[in-house]
Design a protein around this motif. Structure first.
Motif, PDB file in Angstrom:
ATOM      1  N   UNK A 113      11.972   7.024 -12.531  1.00  0.00           N
ATOM      2  CA  UNK A 113      13.055   6.283 -11.871  1.00  0.00           C
ATOM      3  C   UNK A 113      14.426   6.627 -12.440  1.00  0.00           C
ATOM      4  N   UNK A 114      14.509   6.817 -13.755  1.00  0.00           N
ATOM      5  CA  UNK A 114      15.829   7.093 -14.343  1.00  0.00           C
ATOM      6  C   UNK A 114      16.340   8.453 -13.856  1.00  0.00           C
ATOM      7  N   UNK A 115      15.440   9.431 -13.794  1.00  0.00           N
ATOM      8  CA  UNK A 115      15.842  10.746 -13.253  1.00  0.00           C
ATOM      9  C   UNK A 115      16.239  10.615 -11.785  1.00  0.00           C
ATOM     10  N   UNK A 116      15.515   9.763 -11.057  1.00  0.00           N
ATOM     11  CA  UNK A 116      15.832   9.575  -9.632  1.00  0.00           C
ATOM     12  C   UNK A 116      17.214   8.942  -9.471  1.00  0.00           C
ATOM     13  N   UNK A 117      17.559   7.997 -10.344  1.00  0.00           N
ATOM     14  CA  UNK A 117      18.891   7.371 -10.261  1.00  0.00           C
ATOM     15  C   UNK A 117      19.973   8.438 -10.408  1.00  0.00           C
ATOM     16  N   UNK A 118      19.784   9.340 -11.385  1.00  0.00           N
ATOM     17  CA  UNK A 118      20.781  10.408 -11.587  1.00  0.00           C
ATOM     18  C   UNK A 118      20.848  11.326 -10.366  1.00  0.00           C
ATOM     19  N   UNK A 119      19.679  11.583  -9.777  1.00  0.00           N
ATOM     20  CA  UNK A 119      19.613  12.441  -8.585  1.00  0.00           C
ATOM     21  C   UNK A 119      20.348  11.783  -7.405  1.00  0.00           C
ATOM     22  N   UNK A 127       0.824  -1.211   0.000  1.00  0.00           N
ATOM     23  CA  UNK A 127       0.000   0.000   0.000  1.00  0.00           C
ATOM     24  C   UNK A 127       0.862   1.267   0.000  1.00  0.00           C
ATOM     25  N   UNK A 128       2.137   1.138   0.342  1.00  0.00           N
ATOM     26  CA  UNK A 128       2.982   2.335   0.494  1.00  0.00           C
ATOM     27  C   UNK A 128       4.050   2.483  -0.593  1.00  0.00           C
ATOM     28  N   UNK A 129       4.212   1.459  -1.466  1.00  0.00           N
ATOM     29  CA  UNK A 129       5.212   1.635  -2.520  1.00  0.00           C
ATOM     30  C   UNK A 129       4.688   2.668  -3.509  1.00  0.00           C
ATOM     31  N   UNK A 130       5.587   3.429  -4.122  1.00  0.00           N
ATOM     32  CA  UNK A 130       5.170   4.533  -4.994  1.00  0.00           C
ATOM     33  C   UNK A 130       6.313   4.910  -5.933  1.00  0.00           C
ATOM     34  N   UNK A 131       5.971   5.575  -7.061  1.00  0.00           N
ATOM     35  CA  UNK A 131       7.044   6.030  -7.950  1.00  0.00           C
ATOM     36  C   UNK A 131       7.828   7.162  -7.280  1.00  0.00           C
ATOM     37  N   UNK A 132       9.102   7.284  -7.630  1.00  0.00           N
ATOM     38  CA  UNK A 132       9.898   8.368  -7.046  1.00  0.00           C
ATOM     39  C   UNK A 132       9.502   9.718  -7.637  1.00  0.00           C
ATOM     40  N   UNK A 133       9.455  10.739  -6.808  1.00  0.00           N
ATOM     41  CA  UNK A 133       9.320  12.095  -7.331  1.00  0.00           C
ATOM     42  C   UNK A 133      10.591  12.850  -6.962  1.00  0.00           C
ATOM     43  N   UNK A 134      10.917  13.805  -7.806  1.00  0.00           N
ATOM     44  CA  UNK A 134      12.121  14.602  -7.578  1.00  0.00           C
ATOM     45  C   UNK A 134      12.110  15.189  -6.163  1.00  0.00           C
ATOM     46  N   UNK A 135      10.901  15.598  -5.754  1.00  0.00           N
ATOM     47  CA  UNK A 135      10.793  16.261  -4.466  1.00  0.00           C
ATOM     48  C   UNK A 135      11.025  15.298  -3.297  1.00  0.00           C
ATOM     49  N   UNK A 136      10.343  14.119  -3.337  1.00  0.00           N
ATOM     50  CA  UNK A 136      10.485  13.199  -2.197  1.00  0.00           C
ATOM     51  C   UNK A 136      11.906  12.640  -2.109  1.00  0.00           C
ATOM     52  N   UNK A 137      12.473  12.289  -3.262  1.00  0.00           N
ATOM     53  CA  UNK A 137      13.856  11.781  -3.259  1.00  0.00           C
ATOM     54  C   UNK A 137      14.779  12.849  -2.670  1.00  0.00           C
ATOM     55  N   UNK A 138      14.595  14.090  -3.138  1.00  0.00           N
ATOM     56  CA  UNK A 138      15.455  15.179  -2.675  1.00  0.00           C
ATOM     57  C   UNK A 138      15.310  15.433  -1.181  1.00  0.00           C
ATOM     58  N   UNK A 139      14.070  15.387  -0.685  1.00  0.00           N
ATOM     59  CA  UNK A 139      13.854  15.688   0.740  1.00  0.00           C
ATOM     60  C   UNK A 139      14.455  14.610   1.634  1.00  0.00           C
ATOM     61  N   UNK A 140      14.274  13.324   1.251  1.00  0.00           N
ATOM     62  CA  UNK A 140      14.839  12.264   2.101  1.00  0.00           C
ATOM     63  C   UNK A 140      16.371  12.279   2.037  1.00  0.00           C
ATOM     64  N   UNK A 141      16.933  12.512   0.850  1.00  0.00           N
ATOM     65  CA  UNK A 141      18.396  12.616   0.758  1.00  0.00           C
ATOM     66  C   UNK A 141      18.900  13.784   1.603  1.00  0.00           C
ATOM     67  N   UNK A 142      18.144  14.872   1.613  1.00  0.00           N
ATOM     68  CA  UNK A 142      18.565  16.049   2.388  1.00  0.00           C
ATOM     69  C   UNK A 142      18.532  15.759   3.886  1.00  0.00           C
ATOM     70  N   UNK A 143      17.531  15.012   4.339  1.00  0.00           N
ATOM     71  CA  UNK A 143      17.468  14.658   5.766  1.00  0.00           C
ATOM     72  C   UNK A 143      18.653  13.758   6.117  1.00  0.00           C
ATOM     73  N   UNK A 144      19.031  12.880   5.195  1.00  0.00           N
ATOM     74  CA  UNK A 144      20.195  12.013   5.417  1.00  0.00           C
ATOM     75  C   UNK A 144      21.507  12.787   5.407  1.00  0.00           C
ATOM     76  N   UNK A 145      21.531  13.921   4.697  1.00  0.00           N
ATOM     77  CA  UNK A 145      22.677  14.831   4.705  1.00  0.00           C
ATOM     78  C   UNK A 145      24.011  14.091   4.488  1.00  0.00           C
ATOM     79  N   UNK A 146      24.055  13.280   3.446  1.00  0.00           N
ATOM     80  CA  UNK A 146      25.307  12.595   3.103  1.00  0.00           C
ATOM     81  C   UNK A 146      25.456  11.219   3.716  1.00  0.00           C
ATOM     82  N   UNK A 147      24.562  10.850   4.632  1.00  0.00           N
ATOM     83  CA  UNK A 147      24.714   9.530   5.277  1.00  0.00           C
ATOM     84  C   UNK A 147      23.900   8.447   4.588  1.00  0.00           C
TER      85      UNK A 147
END
Ligand SMILES: [Zn+2]
Length: 379
Positions: free
Chosen positions: A171-177, A138-158
């Motif tokens: 997905x291909x854009x998300x891989x590059x991101x 019920x929770x799997x979903x396509x990546x959006x530029x915004x969600x990928x960016x926000x979670x990566x930002x919270x991880x701050x390099x980790x």
């Protein structure tokens, strides 16, 4: 300064039948073949010194989970695997809501800085609804530029790795991101075709997440992600070598095709690793463990493993028929290279003195981290 040896040592170039090594500070300072001239500080006769294991895909162990907002629980999960020789461990999360993932990432970030874990792995939520495995469909979903960016930002390099399904929109854009954020993009939990997987690799994906499990199967006219990942020298292949997830004959085929230089054995372990059978949680899902095999409650779906990497080594040596040196490479050097951990993963001068000492039965007798013996595993 510490000299240990009088025993077998597994180095990248060769398996030294009788040798020694010198540890200075946190690093391996020297290795030698034959008898050490002088007194050894620790005589390990009858044992084998191997590099400490690197597990790039793990959800927990010892009744504790990395999918938590309790840093103590995540610490104890890492300790269980440390007792089994894993000196560098990834904390893998599973599919969840944005808020749950954000809170779990915030919990784990300080543990990366304290070197308890080397990174955070987002195994979801951007995965296939068809091959979701033990992730909440019920929770799997396509990546959006915004969600990928926000979670990566919270991880701050980790955030060290993100698994996604290349066939999903965006997905291909998300891989590059993900690659731009210095994380490893991994292909997994996917219904991608051979060509879609190739596009993902060309976009920067470099790991196949537990290849064979939770992905479209290989067919003679539909090679799918399995063949695209296995045949590409740029890709590191994760394999769960417990005899339940992948048939030993298929594991031998994978090793024959990709070699120990590209196969990273992973545990994909959940909280029941190193603990007893019974009921467990994996994220929000209830998991039942019977005879060491974890399944989503009431289904046949395997939900992570109860593996530790020392057991994976024993399995591949005894059943998978790979050499000890190849098995060790697949739990140390190869994952260290795949994760960009250049300072560790092999017994070589200048590398971190992260070591495991195995008995003749290939069970872990002692563990060294950064030149210090681990005195108490505290599990
Ligand atoms: Zn997993």
């Amino acid at each position: 300064m510490l000299v240990i040896g009088g025993c077998r040592i597994v180095t990248p170039g060769e398996l030294i039948e009788y040798g020694w090594l010198r540890v200075r500070g946190e690093q391996i300072a020297e290795t030698g073949i034959g008898a050490f001239e002088g007194d050894l500080d620790v005589d390990l006769a009858g044992h084998t010194i191997v590099p400490g294991f690197v597990d790039q895909h793990c959800h927990g162990g010892g009744r504790n989970s990395f999918i938590t907002t309790d840093p103590g629980e995540a610490f104890r999960a890492a300790q269980l695997h440390l007792a089994h020789g894993t000196t560098s461990i990834m904390a893998s999360l599973v599919t969840g809501t944005f808020d749950d993932l954000a809170n779990q990432i915030r919990t784990l970030v300080p543990l990366v800085d304290q070197d308890v874990i080397f990174g955070i792995h987002l195994e979801g939520p951007w995965i296939s609804g068809k091959f979701h495995g033990a992730h909440d469909p019920a929770l799997v979903r396509p990546p959006t530029r915004r969600e990928v960016g926000e979670l990566l930002a919270i991880g701050d390099g980790r955030i060290a790795m993100v698994t996604l399904a290349p066939e999903l929109p965006g997905a291909i854009a998300a891989i590059k991101q993900i690659v731009r954020a210095d994380a490893v993009a991994a292909v997994g939990h996917t219904d991608a075709s051979y060509d879609e997987t190739r596009r993902a690799i060309d976009a920067g994906a470099r790991v196949g997440t537990h290849v064979m499990n939770a992905m479209r199967a290989m067919r003679h006219r539909d090679p799918g992600p399995v063949v695209a990942l296995l045949e590409d020298p740029r890709v590191t292949i994760e394999a769960i070598c417990d005899g339940h997830h992948v048939h030993p004959a298929v594991l031998r085929l994978m090793f024959a095709e990709a070699g120990s230089g590209r196969i990273a054995m992973v545990t994909d372990a959940m909280a029941a690793a190193g603990a007893e059978d019974g009921s467990y949680q994996l994220g929000d899902l209830r998991v039942e463990v019977i005879d060491g095999v974890a399944r989503i409650f009431g289904t046949d779906t395997i939900a992570g493993s109860t593996l530790t990497l020392d057991a994976a080594v024993r399995f591949m040596v005894l059943v998978g028929k790979v050499s000890l040196q190849a098995a060790i490479r697949s739990v140390s050097t190869t994952p260290a290279e795949a994760m960009g951990l250049e300072d560790r993963g092999s017994i070589e001068v200048g590398k971190r003195a992260d070591l495991a000492v195995l008995g003749p039965d290939l069970r872990v007798r002692s563990v060294m981290v950064r030149g210090e013996w681990v005195e108490s595993f505290d599990v």
